[in-house]
Design a protein around this motif. Structure first.
Motif, PDB file in Angstrom:
ATOM      1  N   ASN A  56      -1.571  14.113  10.941  1.00 52.33           N
ATOM      2  CA  ASN A  56      -2.269  15.090  10.094  1.00 52.33           C
ATOM      3  C   ASN A  56      -1.305  16.151   9.582  1.00 52.33           C
ATOM      4  O   ASN A  56      -1.391  16.566   8.425  1.00 52.33           O
ATOM      5  CB  ASN A  56      -3.419  15.739  10.869  1.00 52.33           C
ATOM      6  N   ASP A  61      -2.496  18.138   6.340  1.00 60.48           N
ATOM      7  CA  ASP A  61      -3.868  18.514   6.693  1.00 60.48           C
ATOM      8  C   ASP A  61      -3.762  19.359   7.959  1.00 60.48           C
ATOM      9  O   ASP A  61      -4.023  18.899   9.066  1.00 60.48           O
ATOM     10  CB  ASP A  61      -4.729  17.274   6.922  1.00 60.48           C
ATOM     11  N   ALA A  64      -6.845  19.785  10.407  1.00 58.36           N
ATOM     12  CA  ALA A  64      -7.093  18.600  11.230  1.00 58.36           C
ATOM     13  C   ALA A  64      -6.026  18.468  12.314  1.00 58.36           C
ATOM     14  O   ALA A  64      -6.329  18.086  13.452  1.00 58.36           O
ATOM     15  CB  ALA A  64      -7.137  17.345  10.364  1.00 58.36           C
ATOM     16  N   ALA A  67      -6.931  20.914  15.036  1.00 54.48           N
ATOM     17  CA  ALA A  67      -8.034  20.442  15.873  1.00 54.48           C
ATOM     18  C   ALA A  67      -7.542  19.416  16.887  1.00 54.48           C
ATOM     19  O   ALA A  67      -7.953  19.432  18.043  1.00 54.48           O
ATOM     20  CB  ALA A  67      -9.147  19.848  15.007  1.00 54.48           C
ATOM     21  N   TRP A  86      -6.720  25.712  11.277  1.00 60.73           N
ATOM     22  CA  TRP A  86      -7.993  25.181  11.781  1.00 60.73           C
ATOM     23  C   TRP A  86      -8.987  26.316  12.001  1.00 60.73           C
ATOM     24  O   TRP A  86     -10.152  26.236  11.596  1.00 60.73           O
ATOM     25  CB  TRP A  86      -7.708  24.407  13.067  1.00 60.73           C
ATOM     26  N   ARG A  89     -10.112  27.636   8.620  1.00 59.12           N
ATOM     27  CA  ARG A  89     -11.063  26.743   7.946  1.00 59.12           C
ATOM     28  C   ARG A  89     -12.487  27.006   8.431  1.00 59.12           C
ATOM     29  O   ARG A  89     -13.435  26.996   7.659  1.00 59.12           O
ATOM     30  CB  ARG A  89     -10.722  25.281   8.190  1.00 59.12           C
ATOM     31  N   HIS A  90     -12.640  27.245   9.714  1.00 57.18           N
ATOM     32  CA  HIS A  90     -13.968  27.435  10.285  1.00 57.18           C
ATOM     33  C   HIS A  90     -14.354  28.906  10.413  1.00 57.18           C
ATOM     34  O   HIS A  90     -15.434  29.205  10.923  1.00 57.18           O
ATOM     35  CB  HIS A  90     -14.065  26.735  11.646  1.00 57.18           C
ATOM     36  N   GLN A  96     -18.676  25.396  15.048  1.00 56.44           N
ATOM     37  CA  GLN A  96     -18.049  24.487  14.092  1.00 56.44           C
ATOM     38  C   GLN A  96     -16.695  24.009  14.608  1.00 56.44           C
ATOM     39  O   GLN A  96     -16.346  22.834  14.470  1.00 56.44           O
ATOM     40  CB  GLN A  96     -17.863  25.163  12.735  1.00 56.44           C
ATOM     41  N   MET A  97     -15.938  24.930  15.184  1.00 55.69           N
ATOM     42  CA  MET A  97     -14.633  24.554  15.739  1.00 55.69           C
ATOM     43  C   MET A  97     -14.820  23.519  16.842  1.00 55.69           C
ATOM     44  O   MET A  97     -14.091  22.519  16.901  1.00 55.69           O
ATOM     45  CB  MET A  97     -13.904  25.794  16.260  1.00 55.69           C
ATOM     46  N   SER A  99     -17.304  21.385  17.296  1.00 55.08           N
ATOM     47  CA  SER A  99     -17.722  20.079  16.782  1.00 55.08           C
ATOM     48  C   SER A  99     -16.625  19.385  15.987  1.00 55.08           C
ATOM     49  O   SER A  99     -16.698  18.177  15.786  1.00 55.08           O
ATOM     50  CB  SER A  99     -18.998  20.204  15.955  1.00 55.08           C
ATOM     51  N   SER A 100     -15.589  20.105  15.548  1.00 54.00           N
ATOM     52  CA  SER A 100     -14.499  19.470  14.801  1.00 54.00           C
ATOM     53  C   SER A 100     -13.470  18.811  15.711  1.00 54.00           C
ATOM     54  O   SER A 100     -12.623  18.068  15.237  1.00 54.00           O
ATOM     55  CB  SER A 100     -13.802  20.499  13.893  1.00 54.00           C
ATOM     56  N   ARG A 106     -13.923  16.696  23.527  1.00 54.84           N
ATOM     57  CA  ARG A 106     -15.105  17.479  23.902  1.00 54.84           C
ATOM     58  C   ARG A 106     -15.725  16.981  25.191  1.00 54.84           C
ATOM     59  O   ARG A 106     -16.295  17.759  25.941  1.00 54.84           O
ATOM     60  CB  ARG A 106     -16.150  17.433  22.776  1.00 54.84           C
TER      61      ARG A 106
END
Length: 189
Positions: A56, A61, A64, A67, A86, A89-90, A96-97, A99-100, A106
């Motif tokens: 990434n 990116d 990504a 994350a 990252w 972005r959130h 949100q962080m 879930s990314s 997780r």
């Protein structure tokens, strides 16, 4: 989250990592990324996670990459830059962080940073469910959650909604005036 025993990474790379490296050698970064993402959806693999961050990052990116690297022990300037992108972005929206992150990250206990992020995401969800706001209105929001949304979040209307309603009323008024004028031309008075 499942309680899995922490195991030492094997010295032999997984077949997904080997195939992703072959994809990279062939210039197919996108394929390597897809392969690693698919692999990490099913199981935790520290080497694959680190390689996903590298892929990434090479593809620019940065969010990504951040994350992916957030769930690893890797540190450095590139990691700091990617994690900052990252977070940006959130907008530091912890749910949100959370879930990314790749699913396998997780689901795995034991990483202090990931566990802390999970606690903050749960606090935000609990606060939002109880009617509280996880952050002051507008703080750290980007994109659709910022100015220009349909409501201000506290039940009131924002400027965009008021303008849209005013334009709708103006459109209806013009249509009625046009219809009356047209009928005046067609029907002799």
């Amino acid at each position: 989250m499942s309680q899995e025993p922490q195991t030492e990474p094997s010295s032999q790379p997984s077949s997904a990592v080997q195939r992703a490296r072959a994809d990279l050698d062939a210039g197919r970064e996108w394929k390597a990324r897809e392969r690693l993402v698919g692999h990490l959806a099913g199981e935790f693999d520290a080497e694959a996670l680190e390689l996903l961050g590298e892929v990434n990052y090479a593809m620019r990116d940065l969010p990504a990459a951040g994350a992916a690297w957030f769930g690893t022990a890797r540190r450095g300037k590139d990691v700091d830059e990617a994690v900052e992108a990252w977070r940006e972005r959130h907008g530091d929206h912890f749910a949100q962080m959370w879930s990314s992150l790749p699913r396998s990250v997780r689901e795995r206990d034991g990483n202090k940073r990931v566990d802390a992020l999970h606690r903050r995401a749960e606090q935000d969800r609990a606060s939002a469910t109880s009617g509280g706001s996880p952050r002051p209105p507008g703080a750290g929001q980007t994109g659709a959650g910022s100015a220009g949304s349909a409501s201000s979040g506290d039940g009131g209307l924002d400027a965009a909604t008021v303008i849209a309603l005013a334009l709708a009323v103006l459109f209806v008024a013009c249509a009625v005036i046009g219809l009356v004028t047209l009928l005046g031309w067609l029907v002799p008075g």
